[in-house]
Design a protein around this motif. Structure first.
Motif, mmCIF file in Angstrom:
data_model
loop_
_atom_site.group_PDB
_atom_site.id
_atom_site.type_symbol
_atom_site.label_atom_id
_atom_site.label_comp_id
_atom_site.label_asym_id
_atom_site.label_seq_id
_atom_site.Cartn_x
_atom_site.Cartn_y
_atom_site.Cartn_z
ATOM 1 N N SER A 180 2.743 3.402 -10.664
ATOM 2 C CA SER A 180 1.496 3.732 -9.901
ATOM 3 C C SER A 180 1.334 5.191 -9.777
ATOM 4 C CB SER A 180 1.469 3.168 -8.528
ATOM 5 O OG SER A 180 1.688 1.573 -8.340
ATOM 6 N N HIS A 181 2.616 5.900 -9.176
ATOM 7 C CA HIS A 181 2.645 7.146 -8.908
ATOM 8 C C HIS A 181 2.975 8.039 -10.599
ATOM 9 C CE1 HIS A 181 3.335 6.113 -4.741
ATOM 10 N NE2 HIS A 181 2.690 7.408 -4.669
ATOM 11 N N ALA A 182 3.275 6.974 -11.590
ATOM 12 C CA ALA A 182 3.803 7.533 -12.921
ATOM 13 C C ALA A 182 2.467 7.841 -13.701
ATOM 14 C CB ALA A 182 4.539 6.568 -13.712
ATOM 15 N N VAL B 245 5.205 -1.052 -6.864
ATOM 16 C CA VAL B 245 3.644 -0.997 -7.300
ATOM 17 C C VAL B 245 3.055 -0.952 -5.778
ATOM 18 C CG1 VAL B 245 1.828 -2.231 -8.581
ATOM 19 C CG2 VAL B 245 4.337 -2.724 -9.164
ATOM 20 N N GLU B 246 2.036 0.026 -6.053
ATOM 21 C CA GLU B 246 1.020 0.181 -4.942
ATOM 22 C C GLU B 246 0.027 -0.779 -5.124
ATOM 23 O OE1 GLU B 246 1.787 4.662 -3.401
ATOM 24 O OE2 GLU B 246 -0.053 4.318 -4.463
ATOM 25 N N VAL B 247 -0.535 -1.508 -4.014
ATOM 26 C CA VAL B 247 -1.436 -2.939 -3.725
ATOM 27 C C VAL B 247 -2.031 -2.375 -2.581
ATOM 28 C CG1 VAL B 247 -1.674 -5.074 -4.061
ATOM 29 C CG2 VAL B 247 -0.060 -4.173 -5.238
ATOM 30 N N PRO C 1 0.855 -1.175 0.116
ATOM 31 C CA PRO C 1 0.026 0.095 -0.126
ATOM 32 C C PRO C 1 0.997 1.290 0.037
ATOM 33 C CG PRO C 1 -0.046 -0.985 2.290
ATOM 34 C CD PRO C 1 0.754 -1.893 1.283
ATOM 35 N N CYS C 2 0.244 2.269 -0.129
ATOM 36 C CA CYS C 2 0.878 3.642 -0.283
ATOM 37 C C CYS C 2 1.233 3.872 1.078
ATOM 38 C CB CYS C 2 -0.089 4.965 -0.735
ATOM 39 S SG CYS C 2 0.685 6.340 -0.709
ATOM 40 N N SER C 3 0.313 3.753 2.173
ATOM 41 C CA SER C 3 0.756 4.054 3.499
ATOM 42 C C SER C 3 0.221 2.686 4.308
ATOM 43 C CB SER C 3 -0.116 5.168 4.190
ATOM 44 O OG SER C 3 -0.413 6.117 3.182
ATOM 45 N N SER D 263 -4.700 6.773 1.292
ATOM 46 C CA SER D 263 -4.117 7.323 0.360
ATOM 47 C C SER D 263 -3.622 6.595 -0.937
ATOM 48 C CB SER D 263 -2.692 7.786 1.178
ATOM 49 O OG SER D 263 -1.651 6.835 1.179
ATOM 50 N N ASP D 264 -3.902 7.261 -2.150
ATOM 51 C CA ASP D 264 -3.579 6.600 -3.351
ATOM 52 C C ASP D 264 -4.394 5.535 -3.893
ATOM 53 O OD1 ASP D 264 -2.075 8.696 -3.865
ATOM 54 O OD2 ASP D 264 0.023 7.744 -3.542
ATOM 55 N N GLY D 265 -5.478 5.438 -3.227
ATOM 56 C CA GLY D 265 -6.555 4.250 -3.606
ATOM 57 C C GLY D 265 -6.834 4.124 -5.124
ATOM 58 N N ALA D 266 -6.763 5.256 -5.894
ATOM 59 C CA ALA D 266 -7.246 5.345 -7.314
ATOM 60 C C ALA D 266 -5.939 4.627 -8.169
ATOM 61 C CB ALA D 266 -7.590 6.419 -7.866
ATOM 62 N N GLN D 267 -4.808 4.683 -7.752
ATOM 63 C CA GLN D 267 -3.681 4.064 -8.371
ATOM 64 C C GLN D 267 -3.426 2.712 -7.821
ATOM 65 O OE1 GLN D 267 -1.178 7.163 -7.748
ATOM 66 N NE2 GLN D 267 0.148 6.448 -6.371
ATOM 67 N N SER D 268 -4.033 2.160 -6.755
ATOM 68 C CA SER D 268 -3.573 1.043 -6.317
ATOM 69 C C SER D 268 -4.519 -0.249 -6.757
ATOM 70 C CB SER D 268 -3.811 0.966 -4.679
ATOM 71 O OG SER D 268 -3.463 1.893 -4.040
HETATM 72 MN MN MN Z 1 1.410 6.883 -2.982
#
Ligand code: MN
Ligand code: PEP
Length: 348
Positions: free
Chosen positions: A272-274, A298-300, A102-104, A309-314
């Protein structure tokens, strides 16, 4: 450096420039044409200060640096790739290494579920921020110490290595106690106090490219860490700011190939952030393999719709599993196209 004198610069002006170059510790090689003198300065010293000083001298038209401003991280300095071994996994060698999570770090259940899911799918490292750089001071800032302890718990349960962000030079020792790899985030790429302290710690560092930074600036920041004593640095492309708004950032995929020419350090892509969009993550991950990246970050998240945080890209665990399965044939090709590593060659 090359110093081009003005047309018809006087003898005294040329001599004064040669004296100043020597004062900076360089050797002088001058070429005297009929009308113009060009001076070469060779050696090691404070190039920036020398150039600035020379440009201010009478008779000087232009003073330019010709060698790269970074040394230890350059391919010329070390033609073979740096291999970084962390918990039995080698970055920059014969393995395409996936770090995911995950992001966080949000809570025990979330990080344990994430760790188990990414380990089952073939990731070798668990990512998760305990110290979070957030654009708004009102957003979740991370669990800090509690987050580090949860990451340690996840490592013990799954055997995964841990990569987590350090935001301040004051926290380097603390984060290094818990992390196998320290992440320096995009917003801190030019936090020079942090880079210097990371140079003194014994942990490998993943240095992310700043969102408005050039490839050269990224290499200069890596040079800080190496010059301060830590050669275990890997670089991460995570997208840069452009006029494009369809994606959160613009992935500079060519930077990965360019970095392989310019440096011996391993290069990782964060798809993910890209992109900022989970639907685009698998395609960019394939691109990373094809272009010869050394791995992915990679965000999972076990439930991206509930992520702090960053759910849309996970990706969720099943999307990540599917992506890892789909990457397999590409990674097979990657392995075949890979120059033989020293470790692999020695084993034969
Ligand atoms: Mn993040
Ligand atoms: C992250 O990895 O969660 C992160 C904050 O990344 P970046 O520094 O690239 O924005």
């Amino acid at each position: 450096m090359i110093i081009s004198m003005r047309l018809h610069a006087t003898r005294d002006e040329v001599d004064a420039v040669c004296v100043r170059i020597r004062e900076f510790g360089y050797k002088v090689h001058s070429i005297e044409g009929a009308q113009r003198v060009v001076i070469g300065a060779v050696g090691v010293g404070d190039v920036t200060a020398c150039l600035e000083s020379l440009e201010a001298m009478p008779g000087v038209e232009k003073a330019v640096r010709i060698s790269a401003p970074y040394k230890f991280v350059s391919r010329e300095f070390r033609p073979s790739k740096t291999e970084i071994m962390v918990r039995g996994v080698t970055f920059g060698g014969g393995e395409f290494v996936v770090m995911a999570g995950p992001c966080s770090v949000e809570n025990e259940r979330q990080i344990m579920e994430s760790a188990e899911a990414v380990a089952r799918a073939g990731a070798r490292f668990l990512r998760g921020g305990a110290f979070k750089p957030r654009t708004s001071p009102y957003d979740f800032q991370g669990l800090e110490m509690e987050g580090l302890k949860l990451l340690d718990q996840a490592r013990r349960a799954t055997g995964l290595g841990i990569i987590t962000e350090v935001m301040s030079d004051r926290d380097v020792d603390l984060v290094a106690e818990y992390a196998d790899i320290l992440q320096i985030g995009a917003r801190n790429m030019q936090n020079f106090a942090l880079l210097k302290t990371a140079g003194k710690c014994g942990r490998p560092v993943l240095l992310k490219r700043g969102m408005s930074s050039t490839v050269k600036e990224l290499l200069m920041s890596a040079e800080y860490i190496v010059a301060h004593g830590n050669p275990q640095v890997m670089l991460c492309e995570r997208g840069i700011r452009t006029f494009e708004t369809v994606t959160r950032n613009t992935c500079d995929i060519a930077a990965i190939a360019a970095l392989h020419e310019l440096t011996h350090l391993p290069v990782i892509l964060d798809p993910s952030h890209a992109t900022g969009k989970r639907s685009l993550v698998p395609a960019l991950s394939r691109a990373a393999v094809a272009i010869g990246a050394d791995g992915l970050l990679v965000e999972v998240h076990p439930a991206p719709e509930k992520a702090i945080s960053d759910g849309a890209q996970s990706l969720d665990p099943s999307q990540f599993r599917e992506m890892m399965r789909d990457l397999e044939p590409y990674i097979e090709l990657w392995k075949r196209s890979r120059p033989k590593t020293t470790a692999a060659a020695a084993a034969e």
